[in-house]
Write a protein that holds these residues in place. Structure first.
Motif, PDB file in Angstrom:
ATOM      1  N   VAL A  42       0.858  -1.186   0.000  1.00 28.97           N
ATOM      2  CA  VAL A  42       0.000   0.000   0.000  1.00 28.97           C
ATOM      3  C   VAL A  42       0.896   1.238   0.000  1.00 28.97           C
ATOM      4  O   VAL A  42       2.103   1.150   0.225  1.00 28.97           O
ATOM      5  CB  VAL A  42      -0.942   0.024   1.219  1.00 28.97           C
ATOM      6  N   GLU A  43       0.274   2.428  -0.239  1.00 32.69           N
ATOM      7  CA  GLU A  43       1.064   3.623  -0.508  1.00 32.69           C
ATOM      8  C   GLU A  43       1.155   4.605   0.652  1.00 32.69           C
ATOM      9  O   GLU A  43       1.939   5.548   0.581  1.00 32.69           O
ATOM     10  CB  GLU A  43       0.492   4.345  -1.735  1.00 32.69           C
ATOM     11  N   ASP A  44       0.358   4.441   1.698  1.00 34.44           N
ATOM     12  CA  ASP A  44       0.431   5.380   2.812  1.00 34.44           C
ATOM     13  C   ASP A  44      -0.087   4.732   4.076  1.00 34.44           C
ATOM     14  O   ASP A  44      -0.599   3.601   4.060  1.00 34.44           O
ATOM     15  CB  ASP A  44      -0.353   6.670   2.514  1.00 34.44           C
ATOM     16  N   GLY A  45       0.036   5.449   5.196  1.00 32.10           N
ATOM     17  CA  GLY A  45      -0.361   4.903   6.483  1.00 32.10           C
ATOM     18  C   GLY A  45      -1.843   4.629   6.593  1.00 32.10           C
ATOM     19  O   GLY A  45      -2.265   3.655   7.245  1.00 32.10           O
ATOM     20  N   ALA A  46      -2.674   5.474   5.976  1.00 28.02           N
ATOM     21  CA  ALA A  46      -4.120   5.269   6.037  1.00 28.02           C
ATOM     22  C   ALA A  46      -4.506   3.971   5.331  1.00 28.02           C
ATOM     23  O   ALA A  46      -5.338   3.194   5.838  1.00 28.02           O
ATOM     24  CB  ALA A  46      -4.844   6.450   5.408  1.00 28.02           C
ATOM     25  N   GLN A  47      -3.925   3.724   4.157  1.00 31.37           N
ATOM     26  CA  GLN A  47      -4.193   2.475   3.445  1.00 31.37           C
ATOM     27  C   GLN A  47      -3.674   1.275   4.243  1.00 31.37           C
ATOM     28  O   GLN A  47      -4.303   0.214   4.256  1.00 31.37           O
ATOM     29  CB  GLN A  47      -3.539   2.506   2.066  1.00 31.37           C
ATOM     30  N   ALA A  48      -2.539   1.462   4.906  1.00 34.72           N
ATOM     31  CA  ALA A  48      -1.989   0.376   5.715  1.00 34.72           C
ATOM     32  C   ALA A  48      -2.935   0.027   6.861  1.00 34.72           C
ATOM     33  O   ALA A  48      -3.173  -1.157   7.151  1.00 34.72           O
ATOM     34  CB  ALA A  48      -0.613   0.780   6.256  1.00 34.72           C
ATOM     35  N   LEU A  49      -3.481   1.043   7.526  1.00 35.71           N
ATOM     36  CA  LEU A  49      -4.404   0.811   8.626  1.00 35.71           C
ATOM     37  C   LEU A  49      -5.668   0.105   8.147  1.00 35.71           C
ATOM     38  O   LEU A  49      -6.147  -0.847   8.778  1.00 35.71           O
ATOM     39  CB  LEU A  49      -4.757   2.146   9.286  1.00 35.71           C
ATOM     40  N   GLU A  50      -6.200   0.541   7.004  1.00 38.89           N
ATOM     41  CA  GLU A  50      -7.405  -0.080   6.449  1.00 38.89           C
ATOM     42  C   GLU A  50      -7.136  -1.537   6.066  1.00 38.89           C
ATOM     43  O   GLU A  50      -7.951  -2.432   6.345  1.00 38.89           O
ATOM     44  CB  GLU A  50      -7.880   0.710   5.232  1.00 38.89           C
ATOM     45  N   ALA A  51      -5.973  -1.774   5.419  1.00 37.25           N
ATOM     46  CA  ALA A  51      -5.637  -3.140   5.018  1.00 37.25           C
ATOM     47  C   ALA A  51      -5.435  -4.035   6.238  1.00 37.25           C
ATOM     48  O   ALA A  51      -5.868  -5.197   6.257  1.00 37.25           O
ATOM     49  CB  ALA A  51      -4.383  -3.125   4.152  1.00 37.25           C
ATOM     50  N   TRP A  52      -4.779  -3.498   7.259  1.00 37.71           N
ATOM     51  CA  TRP A  52      -4.549  -4.284   8.474  1.00 37.71           C
ATOM     52  C   TRP A  52      -5.864  -4.674   9.140  1.00 37.71           C
ATOM     53  O   TRP A  52      -6.032  -5.789   9.626  1.00 37.71           O
ATOM     54  CB  TRP A  52      -3.673  -3.472   9.435  1.00 37.71           C
ATOM     55  N   ARG A  53      -6.820  -3.737   9.154  1.00 43.91           N
ATOM     56  CA  ARG A  53      -8.111  -4.016   9.776  1.00 43.91           C
ATOM     57  C   ARG A  53      -8.895  -5.094   9.030  1.00 43.91           C
ATOM     58  O   ARG A  53      -9.630  -5.880   9.625  1.00 43.91           O
ATOM     59  CB  ARG A  53      -8.926  -2.728   9.842  1.00 43.91           C
ATOM     60  N   SER A  54      -8.751  -5.096   7.694  1.00 46.81           N
ATOM     61  CA  SER A  54      -9.558  -6.021   6.886  1.00 46.81           C
ATOM     62  C   SER A  54      -8.870  -7.344   6.624  1.00 46.81           C
ATOM     63  O   SER A  54      -9.516  -8.286   6.152  1.00 46.81           O
ATOM     64  CB  SER A  54      -9.915  -5.360   5.545  1.00 46.81           C
ATOM     65  N   GLY A  55      -7.583  -7.459   6.897  1.00 49.71           N
ATOM     66  CA  GLY A  55      -6.865  -8.692   6.608  1.00 49.71           C
ATOM     67  C   GLY A  55      -6.138  -9.229   7.811  1.00 49.71           C
ATOM     68  O   GLY A  55      -6.071  -8.589   8.862  1.00 49.71           O
ATOM     69  N   ALA A  56      -5.600 -10.422   7.650  1.00 54.66           N
ATOM     70  CA  ALA A  56      -4.831 -11.050   8.723  1.00 54.66           C
ATOM     71  C   ALA A  56      -3.382 -11.133   8.263  1.00 54.66           C
ATOM     72  O   ALA A  56      -3.040 -11.966   7.413  1.00 54.66           O
ATOM     73  CB  ALA A  56      -5.386 -12.435   9.025  1.00 54.66           C
ATOM     74  N   TYR A  57      -2.531 -10.282   8.814  1.00 50.18           N
ATOM     75  CA  TYR A  57      -1.126 -10.229   8.407  1.00 50.18           C
ATOM     76  C   TYR A  57      -0.238 -10.666   9.560  1.00 50.18           C
ATOM     77  O   TYR A  57      -0.511 -10.382  10.734  1.00 50.18           O
ATOM     78  CB  TYR A  57      -0.747  -8.812   7.968  1.00 50.18           C
ATOM     79  N   ASP A  58       0.844 -11.347   9.189  1.00 47.78           N
ATOM     80  CA  ASP A  58       1.792 -11.820  10.191  1.00 47.78           C
ATOM     81  C   ASP A  58       2.749 -10.721  10.619  1.00 47.78           C
ATOM     82  O   ASP A  58       3.204 -10.695  11.764  1.00 47.78           O
ATOM     83  CB  ASP A  58       2.588 -13.011   9.636  1.00 47.78           C
ATOM     84  N   VAL A  59       3.079  -9.823   9.676  1.00 46.23           N
ATOM     85  CA  VAL A  59       4.028  -8.742   9.938  1.00 46.23           C
ATOM     86  C   VAL A  59       3.627  -7.523   9.114  1.00 46.23           C
ATOM     87  O   VAL A  59       3.095  -7.664   8.005  1.00 46.23           O
ATOM     88  CB  VAL A  59       5.480  -9.145   9.573  1.00 46.23           C
ATOM     89  N   VAL A  60       3.896  -6.332   9.667  1.00 49.45           N
ATOM     90  CA  VAL A  60       3.701  -5.079   8.922  1.00 49.45           C
ATOM     91  C   VAL A  60       5.049  -4.402   8.762  1.00 49.45           C
ATOM     92  O   VAL A  60       5.784  -4.223   9.747  1.00 49.45           O
ATOM     93  CB  VAL A  60       2.728  -4.133   9.643  1.00 49.45           C
ATOM     94  N   LEU A  61       5.387  -4.042   7.522  1.00 47.84           N
ATOM     95  CA  LEU A  61       6.595  -3.267   7.233  1.00 47.84           C
ATOM     96  C   LEU A  61       6.148  -1.841   6.941  1.00 47.84           C
ATOM     97  O   LEU A  61       5.377  -1.609   6.002  1.00 47.84           O
ATOM     98  CB  LEU A  61       7.352  -3.843   6.034  1.00 47.84           C
ATOM     99  N   MET A  62       6.630  -0.872   7.730  1.00 49.85           N
ATOM    100  CA  MET A  62       6.088   0.487   7.689  1.00 49.85           C
ATOM    101  C   MET A  62       7.169   1.526   7.434  1.00 49.85           C
ATOM    102  O   MET A  62       8.137   1.645   8.191  1.00 49.85           O
ATOM    103  CB  MET A  62       5.393   0.808   9.023  1.00 49.85           C
ATOM    104  N   ASP A  63       7.000   2.279   6.337  1.00 49.06           N
ATOM    105  CA  ASP A  63       7.836   3.460   6.107  1.00 49.06           C
ATOM    106  C   ASP A  63       7.359   4.558   7.057  1.00 49.06           C
ATOM    107  O   ASP A  63       6.250   4.511   7.584  1.00 49.06           O
ATOM    108  CB  ASP A  63       7.711   3.899   4.643  1.00 49.06           C
ATOM    109  N   LEU A  64       8.221   5.566   7.301  1.00 49.27           N
ATOM    110  CA  LEU A  64       7.828   6.643   8.211  1.00 49.27           C
ATOM    111  C   LEU A  64       7.231   7.835   7.479  1.00 49.27           C
ATOM    112  O   LEU A  64       6.151   8.322   7.825  1.00 49.27           O
ATOM    113  CB  LEU A  64       9.034   7.101   9.048  1.00 49.27           C
TER     114      LEU A  64
END
Length: 368
Positions: free
Chosen positions: A275-297
């Motif tokens: 995903v391209e930004d933090g908001a998309q990351a939060l939405e994807a995390w809420r809707s999916g089951a992920y083992d790890v999140v890699l996050m740019d600042l």
């Protein structure tokens, strides 16, 4: 004979009185001279707060009220008239309360120092102490120059702090601007190196890797004087160790960086979602089951730290298991590391990203 002795005694008594008066006058004159020699304002009050004695400097300091000074007058009445004249800016709008506070200080006579600003812009340090007879002695020190120096020092410190912040921001911007494209070059070279290449192509990739490593060394040298790099270097591990079938959410606004990370993760056997930004990351995390999140600042819409905090808050409110979060960023100063940890990140890897370091971090996150 009796009248003679009486006259003699009367003359002696008059002489004694005259001598005592003379000595008392000498003592008063000496006291007056001593008080006048003091470079600060001095005032003596009786137990009722009435003027007894003051020096010339005291009258100069309060020149707007000096016409009110006279033995027997109450100082609080002088202050009241000064308030009416506008001599004390701090009293404006709260005149009676200001006078009550000032009178309480006079009566206490505890020697507590406080500052007083006058209408002409001068600042005084005021101290009142009780005497053994129940009166008080007051000291008035003009601290206008000291206040000016203190203000100048405060301004200088503020400018220095602003300059230091500007330097830190510049270094952070430079770090991001230089390391982000370097991450793409290095990462793509690593990915290309893992494909089927002939000898000449392998040599070219080796040259690219070597040039990227030299550029990385120069970038670190440029920034190290103000930004102590804390990027973690992990031992070399076999690709895919502990990462097969791993579901990884990747948030990075740079398309080349996303491509590099995706290639590294796929080669390690993981399944990335980008995903391209933090908001998309939060939405994807809420809707999916992920083992790890890699996050740019640094990302638009919602930055990485805000996204990490939002994930941790959502976990706490729902009882959902904790998802490991690894920061991947070109910003690797000690302050950046502290902020990542405070937001809830489990690890912080600096760009350019090395495949082995990423795989090792994923393995550690999975094991935890």
């Amino acid at each position: 004979m009796a009248s003679l002795w009486r006259r003699v005694l009367e003359r002696l008594a008059r002489g004694a009185v005259s001598a005592a008066d003379a000595e008392a006058k000498i003592a008063r004159d000496r006291l007056h001279d001593a008080i006048e020699a003091i470079p600060e304002g001095v005032v003596f009050l009786d137990a009722e707060g009435r003027y007894i004695l003051w020096n010339r400097r005291y009258a100069e300091i309060y020149h707007r009220s000096a016409d009110l000074f006279r033995p027997g007058a109450r100082l609080i009445d002088t202050l009241r008239e000064g308030v009416r004249r506008g001599d004390y800016p701090a009293a404006i709008g709260r005149e009676e309360a200001w006078l009550a506070e000032r009178e309480a200080m006079l009566l206490a006579g505890a020697g507590e120092r406080h500052e007083q600003k006058l209408a002409d812009g001068r600042w005084l340090m005021i101290e009142d102490r009780r005497t053994s007879e129940g009166g008080s002695i007051g000291l008035r020190v003009d601290i206008t120059d000291m206040k000016g120096q203190a203000e100048a020092l405060a301004q200088a410190l503020a400018r220095a702090e602003a300059a230091n912040r500007a330097k830190s921001e510049f270094l952070s911007d430079m770090s991001h601007a230089l390391r982000t494209p370097l991450n793409g070059v290095s990462g793509l070279a690593q990915a290309l190196e893992g494909t089927t290449l002939d000898a000449a192509q392998q040599a070219l990739v080796g040259d690219i890797r070597a040039s990227a490593a030299e550029l990385e060394r120069l970038v670190h040298g440029l920034l190290d004087y103000g930004e102590a790099s804390q990027a973690k270097e992990a031992p070399a591990l076999n690709s895919g160790s502990g990462t097969a079938q791993l579901r990884v959410l990747v948030a990075d606004d740079n398309p080349t960086n996303r491509k590099v990370i995706e290639l590294m993760l796929t080669a390690a056997g993981a399944r990335p979602t980008c995903v391209e930004d933090g908001a998309q990351a939060l939405e994807a995390w809420r809707s999916g089951a992920y083992d790890v999140v890699l996050m740019d600042l640094r990302m638009p819409v919602m930055d990485g730290l805000s996204a990490i905090r939002a994930i941790r808050e959502a976990e706490a409110g729902s009882g959902r298991p904790r998802t490991p979060v690894i920061v991947l960023s070109a910003n690797t100063s000690p302050q950046d590391l502290r902020e990542s940890a405070a937001a809830g990140a489990d690890d912080h890897i600096g760009k350019p990203i090395q495949a082995d370091a990423l795989v090792a971090a994923l393995g550690s996150a999975r094991a935890a």
